[in-house]
Motif scaffolding. Structure first.
Motif, PDB file in Angstrom:
ATOM      1  N   PRO A  98       0.819  -1.231   0.000  1.00 50.00           N
ATOM      2  CA  PRO A  98       0.000   0.000   0.000  1.00 50.00           C
ATOM      3  C   PRO A  98       0.845   1.269   0.000  1.00 50.00           C
ATOM      4  O   PRO A  98       0.533   2.227  -0.722  1.00 50.00           O
ATOM      5  CB  PRO A  98      -0.839  -0.136   1.274  1.00 50.00           C
ATOM      6  CG  PRO A  98      -0.876  -1.594   1.573  1.00 50.00           C
ATOM      7  CD  PRO A  98       0.442  -2.110   1.125  1.00 50.00           C
TER       8      PRO A  98
ATOM      9  N   ARG B   3     -10.684  -3.493   0.191  1.00 56.74           N
ATOM     10  CA  ARG B   3      -9.712  -3.153   1.232  1.00 56.74           C
ATOM     11  C   ARG B   3      -8.762  -2.054   0.761  1.00 56.74           C
ATOM     12  O   ARG B   3      -8.478  -1.089   1.492  1.00 56.74           O
ATOM     13  CB  ARG B   3      -8.940  -4.410   1.629  1.00 56.74           C
ATOM     14  CG  ARG B   3      -8.051  -4.222   2.853  1.00 56.74           C
ATOM     15  CD  ARG B   3      -7.277  -5.493   3.177  1.00 56.74           C
ATOM     16  NE  ARG B   3      -8.170  -6.633   3.380  1.00 56.74           N
ATOM     17  CZ  ARG B   3      -8.285  -7.667   2.567  1.00 56.74           C
ATOM     18  NH1 ARG B   3      -7.548  -7.714   1.461  1.00 56.74           N
ATOM     19  NH2 ARG B   3      -9.111  -8.662   2.826  1.00 56.74           N
TER      20      ARG B   3
ATOM     21  N   ARG C 275      -8.300   2.176   1.814  1.00 59.83           N
ATOM     22  CA  ARG C 275      -7.014   2.771   2.171  1.00 59.83           C
ATOM     23  C   ARG C 275      -6.709   3.996   1.300  1.00 59.83           C
ATOM     24  O   ARG C 275      -6.146   4.996   1.784  1.00 59.83           O
ATOM     25  CB  ARG C 275      -5.919   1.711   2.008  1.00 59.83           C
ATOM     26  CG  ARG C 275      -4.521   2.178   2.374  1.00 59.83           C
ATOM     27  CD  ARG C 275      -4.355   2.270   3.872  1.00 59.83           C
ATOM     28  NE  ARG C 275      -3.006   2.697   4.251  1.00 59.83           N
ATOM     29  CZ  ARG C 275      -2.007   1.855   4.488  1.00 59.83           C
ATOM     30  NH1 ARG C 275      -2.210   0.538   4.387  1.00 59.83           N
ATOM     31  NH2 ARG C 275      -0.832   2.311   4.840  1.00 59.83           N
TER      32      ARG C 275
END
Length: 597
Positions: free
Chosen positions: A264, A292, A296
């Motif tokens: 990420p 997910r 983020r």
């Protein structure tokens, strides 16, 4: 007599799938030098279709268009393979829309696609080509209400573009039929002939007449799928612009080695360091990974959207519309967005998760570098992704370079020149090593002299100040008499009170039973009771017998005894039994007579 194509009307897919049957399949032979054609007017296309192509801003055909348009106009079946972003939709759409008769109100062309987004894109292109001629195109995809799609079919659509599932649903409900269908097109044919779509596609092809023209277009044709493609075509014209799996040369491909926990952060740094006009398409392997990662990234000050098959169709169309118009900086998606989507301004494709095979890799990175533009494809590879990434590198016929991870996106501020100062002495690291502070020597402590008994001190008599306090005034707490409301006593019954014998629980620790209590005789006070005033009893209206309409006879009326008014009943005293009620008397009509009060 032309050879007949084998028809698997009731055949189901094998358990091993088409990829298991890849032995002894001759691959497609690419054309090294496509014919040099400078404009679409080289072919006998319908004039309105040629005008529509020029209105799209397309002037020179691509190599796959130069190879495929001619055989389609000649009525041949075609198996065409070309790189992504080379105009395969126009290669089969332009000749098909030129040959369809707009005067016939029947489904003459059927185009099947693996995804709803690709179906919408193909339908948009075919509408632009067929609208000048009056050809109607119906979009038939799942996730949308059937009412509008049924109305489009009843309005006489000549071309249907859809996904296999919804096409079968409408066929079984008798809203869609193919008695005169002339064209059957499989766009992204390698995906359509996979296990997930194979049974549905074979069933749909069995409903279409044998005399149809079958066109299969894709960027990849593995040997097993190529065998199935040849099975569903009849002496096809096989055209290809590249051998094996090939990507366009204007895509710069690279990969980065990164840990799973650092993915990420590496992606965020790439988004922050890219140019303001760059548009990114980020691919994840599963829907859960998309959700997910989207949670983020949505905290960043950019327009981020997500797309996968779990969204309803209206939301998917809204996201794709915003992505095509450039309102979205980055789109996080599954492989739903890797098939045939034509978004020309995508500059970067980032594989957040490594694709399954070289075919998926080719379709993913083909979303950039379209229409001659340059693009970049970056793959993030972790340790657990090696089992997929190493075979992809071996099968690729081009080089994919490894690049380092992006650094921090924060720019360091220019620091002021330091002043030269005297070097400081090193401080001791541990506190225990420091020398104890030096203290001055204290004077010797003198021993106290022996204590002498002091003479008793004579205190002058202390004058006691008499504290004469004024007598405290006592507040008389004389309360006003409380006004008590008169208690209303219910009339006491004179019946003797029946007292139930008390049941005492046995005492386990008592040595002897308790002595019986002696109760003092209770004094009975005579209370004067007020005379009760009885409210008049409400009586129900008397029910009269229906009067007879017979003529009255003049016979003398029978003698009625005088009504006897009974004396008021005496109230029984306590202990006295109430008298029995007298029997009710009846009149001459047989009904009980009610005495007057």
């Amino acid at each position: 007599m032309s050879p007949q194509r084998s028809h698997p009307a009731g055949r189901r897919g094998s358990s091993n799938g088409p990829r298991a049957q890849s032995a002894d399949v001759e691959p497609l032979h690419p054309t090294a030098t496509p014919p040099e054609i400078d404009q679409f007017r080289h072919w006998q296309l319908e004039p309105h279709v040629q005008d529509a192509i020029e209105a799209m801003g397309i002037t020179k055909p691509t190599p796959i268009q130069c190879l495929a348009i001619g055989p389609v106009l000649e009525g041949k079946d075609v198996i065409a393979k070309a790189e992504t972003g080379t105009g395969k939709t126009l290669a089969f759409g332009a000749p098909m829309m030129s040959k369809i008769d707009p005067a016939r109100a029947s489904v003459l062309g059927l185009v099947l696609t693996p995804t709803r987004e690709l179906a919408e894109q193909v339908a948009t292109v075919l509408k632009q080509l067929g609208e000048p001629r009056g050809i109607k195109v119906a979009l038939i995809v799942g996730g949308e209400p059937m009412d509008g799609q049924i109305r489009a079919l009843k309005a006489g659509a000549q071309v249907v573009v859809g996904t296999p599932g919804r096409v079968l649903d409408l066929y079984k409900q008798r809203f869609l039929s193919f008695p005169w269908t002339e064209f059957a097109v499989l766009d992204e044919a390698d995906e359509m002939l996979e296990i997930g779509f194979l049974d549905d596609v074979e069933m749909i092809l069995s409903y279409i007449p044998e005399e149809r023209q079958t066109l299969l277009f894709s960027a990849t044709f593995p040997p097993a799928l190529l065998k199935l493609a040849r099975k569903h075509t009849r002496t096809p014209a096989e055209v290809a612009t590249a051998s094996g799996v090939k990507t366009v040369d204007n895509i710069q491909q690279s990969w980065m080695s990164v840990g799973d926990e650092d993915k990420p952060l590496a992606l965020i740094r790439m988004i922050e360091q890219c140019d303001e006009k760059d548009v990114l398409l980020i691919f994840c392997g599963r829907r859960e990974d998309v959700d997910r990662l989207y949670r983020r990234l949505e905290r960043l000050p950019y327009s981020i959207k997500a797309l996968h098959g779990g969204y309803d169709q209206a939301a998917r169309f809204r996201v794709m519309s915003a992505f095509r118009t450039g309102e979205v900086k980055a789109l996080v998606a599954t492989d739903v967005a890797s098939r045939g989507l034509d978004v020309s301004h995508v500059t970067h494709v980032i594989n957040y998760d490594v694709p399954r095979d070289i075919t998926g890799y080719t379709h993913r990175i083909g979303r950039t570098g379209r229409a001659g533009r340059k693009g970049a494809a970056i793959t993030l590879v972790s340790a657990r992704d090696d089992r997929r990434w190493i075979p992809i590198q071996k099968q690729a016929t081009w080089t994919i370079d490894e690049v380092p991870l992006p650094g921090s996106s924060r720019q360091a501020r220019p620091s002021a020149p330091r002043r030269e100062t005297a070097p400081r002495e090193e401080r001791p690291a541990a506190r225990e090593d420091r020398p104890a502070p030096r203290r001055e020597a204290a004077a010797p402590r003198r021993e106290p002299a022996p204590r002498r008994e002091a003479a008793p001190r004579e205190h002058a008599p202390r004058e006691r100040v008499s504290r004469e306090h004024a007598p405290r005034e006592r507040v008389s707490r004389e309360h006003a008499p409380r006004e008590r409301a008169p208690r209303e006593h219910a009339p006491r019954s004179h019946a003797p009170r029946e007292q139930a014998p008390r049941e005492h629980a046995p005492r386990p620790h008592a040595a002897r039973p308790p002595a019986p209590r002696e109760h003092a005789p209770r004094e009975r006070t005579t209370r004067e009771h007020a005379t009760r005033e009885h409210a008049p009893r409400e009586r129900a209206p008397r029910e009269h017998a229906p009067r007879s309409h017979a003529p009255r006879s003049h016979a003398p009326a029978p003698h009625k005894p005088a009504a006897h008014t009974p004396a008021p009943a005496r109230r029984p005293h306590s202990g006295e039994r109430a008298p029995a009620a007298p029997p009710r008397r009846t009149g001459h009509t047989g009904r009980p007579r009610r005495d007057a009060d």
